[in-house]
Motif scaffolding. Structure first.
Motif, PDB file in Angstrom:
ATOM      1  N   ARG A   1       0.831  -1.205   0.000  1.00 44.97           N
ATOM      2  CA  ARG A   1       0.000   0.000   0.000  1.00 44.97           C
ATOM      3  C   ARG A   1       0.866   1.254   0.000  1.00 44.97           C
ATOM      4  NH1 ARG A   1      -4.744   1.646   4.414  1.00 44.97           N
ATOM      5  NH2 ARG A   1      -5.311   3.633   3.408  1.00 44.97           N
ATOM      6  N   TRP A   2       1.965   1.172   0.777  1.00 46.64           N
ATOM      7  CA  TRP A   2       2.889   2.306   0.864  1.00 46.64           C
ATOM      8  C   TRP A   2       4.315   1.814   0.642  1.00 46.64           C
ATOM      9  CZ3 TRP A   2      -0.493   1.837   5.304  1.00 46.64           C
ATOM     10  CH2 TRP A   2      -1.576   2.736   5.295  1.00 46.64           C
ATOM     11  N   TYR A   3       5.131   2.688   0.054  1.00 46.45           N
ATOM     12  CA  TYR A   3       6.552   2.421  -0.161  1.00 46.45           C
ATOM     13  C   TYR A   3       7.331   3.603   0.409  1.00 46.45           C
ATOM     14  CZ  TYR A   3       4.689  -0.940  -3.557  1.00 46.45           C
ATOM     15  OH  TYR A   3       3.982  -1.948  -4.171  1.00 46.45           O
ATOM     16  N   GLY A   4       8.239   3.308   1.324  1.00 45.57           N
ATOM     17  CA  GLY A   4       8.994   4.371   1.963  1.00 45.57           C
ATOM     18  C   GLY A   4      10.440   4.403   1.518  1.00 45.57           C
ATOM     19  N   THR A   5      10.971   5.601   1.283  1.00 40.50           N
ATOM     20  CA  THR A   5      12.378   5.772   0.934  1.00 40.50           C
ATOM     21  C   THR A   5      13.081   6.564   2.031  1.00 40.50           C
ATOM     22  OG1 THR A   5      12.166   7.897  -0.235  1.00 40.50           O
ATOM     23  CG2 THR A   5      11.703   5.890  -1.495  1.00 40.50           C
ATOM     24  N   PHE A   6      14.372   6.344   2.155  1.00 40.57           N
ATOM     25  CA  PHE A   6      15.131   7.087   3.166  1.00 40.57           C
ATOM     26  C   PHE A   6      15.328   8.531   2.743  1.00 40.57           C
ATOM     27  CE2 PHE A   6      19.123   8.416   5.302  1.00 40.57           C
ATOM     28  CZ  PHE A   6      18.708   8.272   6.618  1.00 40.57           C
ATOM     29  N   HIS A   7      15.605   8.749   1.476  1.00 41.55           N
ATOM     30  CA  HIS A   7      15.891  10.103   1.002  1.00 41.55           C
ATOM     31  C   HIS A   7      14.709  10.702   0.242  1.00 41.55           C
ATOM     32  CE1 HIS A   7      20.029  10.152   2.269  1.00 41.55           C
ATOM     33  NE2 HIS A   7      20.272   9.012   1.650  1.00 41.55           N
ATOM     34  N   GLN A   8      14.528  11.970   0.417  1.00 40.37           N
ATOM     35  CA  GLN A   8      13.720  12.857  -0.409  1.00 40.37           C
ATOM     36  C   GLN A   8      12.271  12.438  -0.615  1.00 40.37           C
ATOM     37  OE1 GLN A   8      16.006  13.869  -3.925  1.00 40.37           O
ATOM     38  NE2 GLN A   8      17.562  14.878  -2.725  1.00 40.37           N
ATOM     39  N   LYS A   9      11.999  11.430  -1.410  1.00 35.94           N
ATOM     40  CA  LYS A   9      10.619  11.137  -1.798  1.00 35.94           C
ATOM     41  C   LYS A   9       9.728  10.830  -0.606  1.00 35.94           C
ATOM     42  CE  LYS A   9      11.449  11.581  -6.193  1.00 35.94           C
ATOM     43  NZ  LYS A   9      10.938  12.736  -6.949  1.00 35.94           N
ATOM     44  N   GLY A  10      10.285  10.187   0.397  1.00 33.70           N
ATOM     45  CA  GLY A  10       9.488   9.877   1.584  1.00 33.70           C
ATOM     46  C   GLY A  10       8.619   8.667   1.380  1.00 33.70           C
ATOM     47  N   VAL A  11       7.313   8.861   1.259  1.00 42.58           N
ATOM     48  CA  VAL A  11       6.376   7.748   1.145  1.00 42.58           C
ATOM     49  C   VAL A  11       5.532   7.919  -0.106  1.00 42.58           C
ATOM     50  CG1 VAL A  11       4.460   6.522   2.226  1.00 42.58           C
ATOM     51  CG2 VAL A  11       6.324   7.423   3.645  1.00 42.58           C
ATOM     52  N   ILE A  12       5.474   6.853  -0.909  1.00 49.01           N
ATOM     53  CA  ILE A  12       4.660   6.819  -2.122  1.00 49.01           C
ATOM     54  C   ILE A  12       3.502   5.874  -1.857  1.00 49.01           C
ATOM     55  CG2 ILE A  12       4.591   6.160  -4.561  1.00 49.01           C
ATOM     56  CD1 ILE A  12       7.903   7.020  -2.995  1.00 49.01           C
ATOM     57  N   GLU A  13       2.308   6.294  -2.175  1.00 51.55           N
ATOM     58  CA  GLU A  13       1.133   5.458  -1.951  1.00 51.55           C
ATOM     59  C   GLU A  13       0.708   4.793  -3.248  1.00 51.55           C
ATOM     60  OE1 GLU A  13      -3.304   5.513   0.126  1.00 51.55           O
ATOM     61  OE2 GLU A  13      -2.101   7.354   0.027  1.00 51.55           O
ATOM     62  N   GLY A  14       0.563   3.480  -3.200  1.00 50.73           N
ATOM     63  CA  GLY A  14       0.063   2.729  -4.341  1.00 50.73           C
ATOM     64  C   GLY A  14       1.163   2.142  -5.209  1.00 50.73           C
ATOM     65  N   ALA A  15       0.951   0.870  -5.604  1.00 49.39           N
ATOM     66  CA  ALA A  15       1.961   0.152  -6.387  1.00 49.39           C
ATOM     67  C   ALA A  15       2.148   0.758  -7.772  1.00 49.39           C
ATOM     68  CB  ALA A  15       1.582  -1.323  -6.498  1.00 49.39           C
ATOM     69  N   ASP A  16       1.084   1.242  -8.390  1.00 51.67           N
ATOM     70  CA  ASP A  16       1.199   1.794  -9.740  1.00 51.67           C
ATOM     71  C   ASP A  16       2.099   3.023  -9.759  1.00 51.67           C
ATOM     72  OD1 ASP A  16      -0.432  -0.186 -10.712  1.00 51.67           O
ATOM     73  OD2 ASP A  16      -2.242   1.060 -10.788  1.00 51.67           O
ATOM     74  N   ASP A  17       1.878   3.944  -8.831  1.00 50.41           N
ATOM     75  CA  ASP A  17       2.704   5.147  -8.760  1.00 50.41           C
ATOM     76  C   ASP A  17       4.140   4.770  -8.439  1.00 50.41           C
ATOM     77  OD1 ASP A  17       3.538   7.769  -8.679  1.00 50.41           O
ATOM     78  OD2 ASP A  17       2.673   8.208  -6.721  1.00 50.41           O
ATOM     79  N   PHE A  18       4.317   3.841  -7.505  1.00 54.71           N
ATOM     80  CA  PHE A  18       5.671   3.411  -7.145  1.00 54.71           C
ATOM     81  C   PHE A  18       6.400   2.832  -8.348  1.00 54.71           C
ATOM     82  CE2 PHE A  18       8.422  -0.151  -5.760  1.00 54.71           C
ATOM     83  CZ  PHE A  18       9.393   0.582  -5.094  1.00 54.71           C
ATOM     84  N   ARG A  19       5.745   1.974  -9.106  1.00 49.67           N
ATOM     85  CA  ARG A  19       6.414   1.328 -10.241  1.00 49.67           C
ATOM     86  C   ARG A  19       6.730   2.320 -11.350  1.00 49.67           C
ATOM     87  NH1 ARG A  19       2.314  -3.646  -9.251  1.00 49.67           N
ATOM     88  NH2 ARG A  19       3.642  -4.772  -7.765  1.00 49.67           N
ATOM     89  N   THR A  20       5.881   3.316 -11.537  1.00 51.81           N
ATOM     90  CA  THR A  20       6.184   4.366 -12.513  1.00 51.81           C
ATOM     91  C   THR A  20       7.452   5.119 -12.112  1.00 51.81           C
ATOM     92  OG1 THR A  20       3.863   4.643 -13.129  1.00 51.81           O
ATOM     93  CG2 THR A  20       5.332   6.496 -13.573  1.00 51.81           C
ATOM     94  N   ARG A  21       7.543   5.467 -10.844  1.00 54.29           N
ATOM     95  CA  ARG A  21       8.740   6.155 -10.344  1.00 54.29           C
ATOM     96  C   ARG A  21       9.967   5.241 -10.396  1.00 54.29           C
ATOM     97  NH1 ARG A  21       7.406  10.750  -6.847  1.00 54.29           N
ATOM     98  NH2 ARG A  21       5.147  11.024  -6.738  1.00 54.29           N
ATOM     99  N   LEU A  22       9.747   3.966 -10.133  1.00 56.13           N
ATOM    100  CA  LEU A  22      10.847   3.001 -10.173  1.00 56.13           C
ATOM    101  C   LEU A  22      11.385   2.862 -11.595  1.00 56.13           C
ATOM    102  CD1 LEU A  22      12.328   1.043  -8.210  1.00 56.13           C
ATOM    103  CD2 LEU A  22      10.743  -0.736  -8.967  1.00 56.13           C
ATOM    104  N   ASP A  23      10.515   2.880 -12.591  1.00 55.13           N
ATOM    105  CA  ASP A  23      10.957   2.827 -13.986  1.00 55.13           C
ATOM    106  C   ASP A  23      11.845   4.024 -14.323  1.00 55.13           C
ATOM    107  OD1 ASP A  23       9.619   0.465 -14.488  1.00 55.13           O
ATOM    108  OD2 ASP A  23       7.847   1.437 -15.355  1.00 55.13           O
ATOM    109  N   ALA A  24      11.440   5.211 -13.863  1.00 53.79           N
ATOM    110  CA  ALA A  24      12.241   6.402 -14.120  1.00 53.79           C
ATOM    111  C   ALA A  24      13.598   6.312 -13.426  1.00 53.79           C
ATOM    112  CB  ALA A  24      11.481   7.645 -13.656  1.00 53.79           C
ATOM    113  N   PHE A  25      13.600   5.776 -12.219  1.00 52.17           N
ATOM    114  CA  PHE A  25      14.838   5.598 -11.454  1.00 52.17           C
ATOM    115  C   PHE A  25      15.770   4.636 -12.175  1.00 52.17           C
ATOM    116  CE2 PHE A  25      16.989   3.634  -7.650  1.00 52.17           C
ATOM    117  CZ  PHE A  25      17.584   4.792  -7.151  1.00 52.17           C
TER     118      PHE A  25
END
Length: 299
Positions: A203-227
């Motif tokens: 449901r949530w994905y947390g990062t140590f730096h900057q982004k903080g917490v992303i809600e939802g797998a779809d948004d997370f995977r989109t950001r992960l692709d860019a990364f």
């Protein structure tokens, strides 16, 4: 959100709270995760802004042996855990700095920077090593260690269930992109770790730096692709440069990670290690050839 300390804000995600950096989470700062269960409380990566133990923690998990992730550890007396592959770096500050792979002539700079910025003790010699899939039983919730190597050999995330909070540490989704310039870094492992977290439905994905917490797998995977795309752009930049033969030193000087105007003592060592990892990978895939001893060109 409620203010709990001048240095950070606390954001709540079910039984997980995140102490969001008041400085935006860019290095040397970061976001600290707290999992509160019915039978115990786990703190993950106490940051520079955590200047006390705010929860009377039962255990502390360190995602990997880097100075910014242990910056607040000195304020905790609870048992400290880290993946076996990074255990020596948490137990000894000297070993942690050894892991940077920096030349002797700039080691004193790194030591002074860490002393001035973080005021770290010599290490946490009582830190406990754990394997991947180690589970912290916190009563009504559990926290499972997920080995995500590449950034360092022992870099880990933590999946907190059943609430569905996945902490991915320094797979931090920043526009700067992945960092893999240490002695224990591995580009193929990093790519595999990206694919592993892609498969986790949370449901949530947390990062140590900057982004903080992303809600939802779809948004997370989109950001992960860019990364992940930053790695691909570095490959493309290297292949373009190797239109003519170049040495590894020339590749490092050309820079795959930092922009030309960035001048810091450790930049050369990071660029050299990164260039070597990209070069090795492209040679294995047949995209680059060693056309003469020590000089490489694209095929």
């Amino acid at each position: 959100m409620t203010t709990t300390d001048p240095g950070f804000r606390e954001a709540q995600y079910d039984s997980v709270s995140v102490l969001m950096s008041g400085q935006g989470g860019a290095y040397p700062y970061g976001n600290t995760v707290i999992a509160r269960g019915s039978a115990g409380t786990l703190v993950i990566d106490p940051s520079l802004e955590v200047d006390h133990d705010p929860v009377d923690a039962d255990a502390v998990m360190i995602s990997h042996a880097h100075e910014d992730h242990i910056a607040g550890l000195k304020h905790f007396t609870a048992p400290t855990y880290v993946h076996d592959a990074d255990l020596a770096g948490v137990r000894s500050l000297r070993v942690l700095i050894d892991g940077f792979g920096i030349p002797p002539e700039i080691r004193s700079f790194a030591e002074k920077h860490i002393a001035d910025q973080f005021d770290l003790p010599d290490g946490r010699p009582d830190a406990i090593g754990v394997p991947s899939e180690h589970v912290f039983d916190l009563g009504d919730i559990s926290a499972t260690v997920i080995h995500l190597p590449g950034h360092t050999a022992g870099h880990c995330g933590v999946l907190i269930e059943p609430i569905g909070f996945c902490y991915v540490a320094d797979i931090d989704l920043t526009s700067f992109g992945p960092m893999y310039g240490d002695v224990g870094s591995n580009l193929d492992d990093y790519l595999a770790s990206i694919e592993r977290v892609r498969e986790i439905d949370a449901r949530w994905y947390g990062t140590f730096h900057q982004k903080g917490v992303i809600e939802g797998a779809d948004d997370f995977r989109t950001r992960l692709d860019a990364f992940r795309g930053v790695i691909e752009r570095r490959d493309a930049r290297l292949l373009e440069f190797l239109g003519e033969p170049h040495s590894i030193v020339e590749i490092a000087d050309h820079r795959l990670v930092y922009r030309p105007h960035v001048e810091m003592p450790f930049v050369g060592a990071v660029e050299l290690r990164t260039a070597q990892l990209h070069l090795d990978r492209l040679v294995r895939h047949g995209a680059v050839l060693e056309v003469e001893p020590g000089r490489f060109s694209r095929t």
